[in-house]
Design an enzyme around this catalytic site. Structure first.
Site, PDB file in Angstrom:
ATOM      1  N   ASP A 186       0.825  -1.213   0.000  1.00 18.96           N
ATOM      2  CA  ASP A 186       0.000   0.000   0.000  1.00 18.96           C
ATOM      3  C   ASP A 186       0.858   1.262   0.000  1.00 18.96           C
ATOM      4  O   ASP A 186       0.475   2.280  -0.579  1.00 18.96           O
ATOM      5  CB  ASP A 186      -0.964  -0.004   1.194  1.00 18.96           C
ATOM      6  CG  ASP A 186      -2.225   0.774   0.888  1.00 18.96           C
ATOM      7  OD1 ASP A 186      -2.808   0.558  -0.197  1.00 18.96           O
ATOM      8  OD2 ASP A 186      -2.625   1.637   1.696  1.00 18.96           O
ATOM      9  N   CYS A 189     -11.058   3.934  -4.895  1.00 18.16           N
ATOM     10  CA  CYS A 189     -10.098   3.951  -3.785  1.00 18.16           C
ATOM     11  C   CYS A 189     -10.732   4.600  -2.555  1.00 18.16           C
ATOM     12  O   CYS A 189     -10.897   3.943  -1.523  1.00 18.16           O
ATOM     13  CB  CYS A 189      -8.810   4.622  -4.256  1.00 18.16           C
ATOM     14  SG  CYS A 189      -7.783   5.226  -2.934  1.00 18.16           S
ATOM     15  N   GLU A 196      -9.654  -3.405  -6.190  1.00 15.29           N
ATOM     16  CA  GLU A 196      -9.691  -3.178  -4.733  1.00 15.29           C
ATOM     17  C   GLU A 196      -9.893  -4.517  -4.022  1.00 15.29           C
ATOM     18  O   GLU A 196      -9.227  -4.818  -3.037  1.00 15.29           O
ATOM     19  CB  GLU A 196     -10.813  -2.200  -4.357  1.00 15.29           C
ATOM     20  CG  GLU A 196     -10.473  -0.739  -4.602  1.00 15.29           C
ATOM     21  CD  GLU A 196      -9.374  -0.205  -3.676  1.00 15.29           C
ATOM     22  OE1 GLU A 196      -9.154  -0.796  -2.609  1.00 15.29           O
ATOM     23  OE2 GLU A 196      -8.741   0.792  -4.045  1.00 15.29           O
TER      24      GLU A 196
HETATM   25  C1  LIG Z   1      -5.465  -0.193  -2.280  1.00 16.62           C
HETATM   26  C2  LIG Z   1      -5.991   0.981  -1.515  1.00 16.62           C
HETATM   27  N1  LIG Z   1      -7.181   1.496  -1.868  1.00 16.62           N
HETATM   28  C3  LIG Z   1      -7.668   2.537  -1.201  1.00 16.62           C
HETATM   29  C4  LIG Z   1      -6.973   3.123  -0.155  1.00 16.62           C
HETATM   30  C5  LIG Z   1      -7.535   4.298   0.604  1.00 16.62           C
HETATM   31  N2  LIG Z   1      -7.045   5.545   0.136  1.00 16.62           N
HETATM   32  C6  LIG Z   1      -5.867   5.671  -0.449  1.00 16.62           C
HETATM   33  S1  LIG Z   1      -5.530   7.274  -0.927  1.00 16.62           S
HETATM   34  C7  LIG Z   1      -6.988   7.803  -0.328  1.00 16.62           C
HETATM   35  C8  LIG Z   1      -7.359   9.249  -0.377  1.00 16.62           C
HETATM   36  C9  LIG Z   1      -7.537   9.658  -1.747  1.00 16.62           C
HETATM   37  O1  LIG Z   1      -7.185  10.996  -1.892  1.00 16.62           O
HETATM   38  C10 LIG Z   1      -7.700   6.745   0.205  1.00 16.62           C
HETATM   39  C11 LIG Z   1      -9.012   6.894   0.805  1.00 16.62           C
HETATM   40  C12 LIG Z   1      -5.736   2.541   0.189  1.00 16.62           C
HETATM   41  N3  LIG Z   1      -4.983   3.037   1.195  1.00 16.62           N
HETATM   42  N4  LIG Z   1      -5.272   1.481  -0.502  1.00 16.62           N
END
Ligand SMILES: Cc1ncc(C[n+]2csc(CCO)c2C)c(N)n1
Length: 224
Positions: free
Chosen positions: A44, A135, A207
């Site tokens: 991540d 995301c 996801e």
């Molecule tokens: C695989 C994966 N998907 C989603 C996120 C969550 N996320 C990442 S950046 C962000 C803010 C967008 O501006 C959010 C909510 C994660 N950590 N990892």
């Protein structure tokens, strides 16, 4: 129904599968193997680096300051706030965050980041928003689902993680992106809207795959 409400409806089976995934259920139950948490954070950290690069590409396509500010603010948020949920996982796994950074991408993280980069390089601003939206949206949905289902208290091992992602009534990033995507969709052709839906649904699938990748500690097929 708005364009983004249609997207959410079409993606509902994927959201439900994400809620039931053993990694997500493990966050709710407060119990996950340390090596799966470590694999997640390693991957991540890299995923978020690419996410910020895509915000940079998105800024280069913006035609007004409001859009530029929206993406710029999100880069700051990833740098300074998205580290909190990673720290929560590291604490439970008993490792230092600094030791999990700059790892090579596993196949699914590679697939997901290349999918987003492909749309960022070839698509319109609306297509970029569509590929990025799952995301924040799936994480907010997971946070809300886990908060309601498991009703965690402050001593729950993943209380910080769940509290970080659940919606707090503010105009969060998911709402901002949905609003802007609906405005852009109102002026998009049918073909562009089809591409937007395709990008969105692939990101939702990826996801799900990202949770699976972390849970099984996915690796490339041949060691060398
Ligand atoms: C695989 C994966 N998907 C989603 C996120 C969550 N996320 C990442 S950046 C962000 C803010 C967008 O501006 C959010 C909510 C994660 N950590 N990892």
């Amino acid at each position: 129904m708005s364009f983004t409400a249609e997207l959410r409806k079409t993606a509902d089976p994927i959201y439900k599968a994400i809620f039931s995934h053993p990694f997500v259920q493990g966050i709710g139950k407060g119990s996950l193997p340390a090596d799966s948490l470590i694999h997640y954070v390693k991957q991540d950290f890299e995923y978020l680096n690419t996410f910020m690069q895509i915000y940079g590409i998105a800024i280069s396509r913006c035609e007004n300051r409001e859009d530029m500010a929206m993406f710029a603010e999100q880069i700051g948020f990833i740098l300074h706030s998205e580290t909190h949920p990673h720290h929560n996982f590291c604490k439970v796994a008993g490792v230092r965050y600094e030791d999990l950074q700059y790892e090579p991408l596993a196949p699914t993280a590679h697939h997901y980041t290349r999918h987003m980069l492909d749309v960022a390089h070839r698509g319109s601003l609306a297509e970029i928003l569509a590929v990025l939206l799952p995301c924040p949206w799936t994480y907010q949905a997971i946070g809300d689902y886990l908060y309601e289902t498991f009703q965690p208290k402050a001593n729950h091992p993943f209380f910080d993680w769940i509290s970080f992602y659940r919606s707090n009534g503010e105009m969060g990033v998911t709402k901002q992106f949905c609003k802007r995507l609906d405005e852009l969709a109102a002026h998009a052709t049918e073909q562009e809207k089809e591409r937007m839906q395709d990008h969105f649904l692939k990101s939702c699938q990826l996801e799900y795959s990202f949770w699976e990748m972390a849970y099984v500690k996915e690796k490339w097929p041949v060691a060398y």
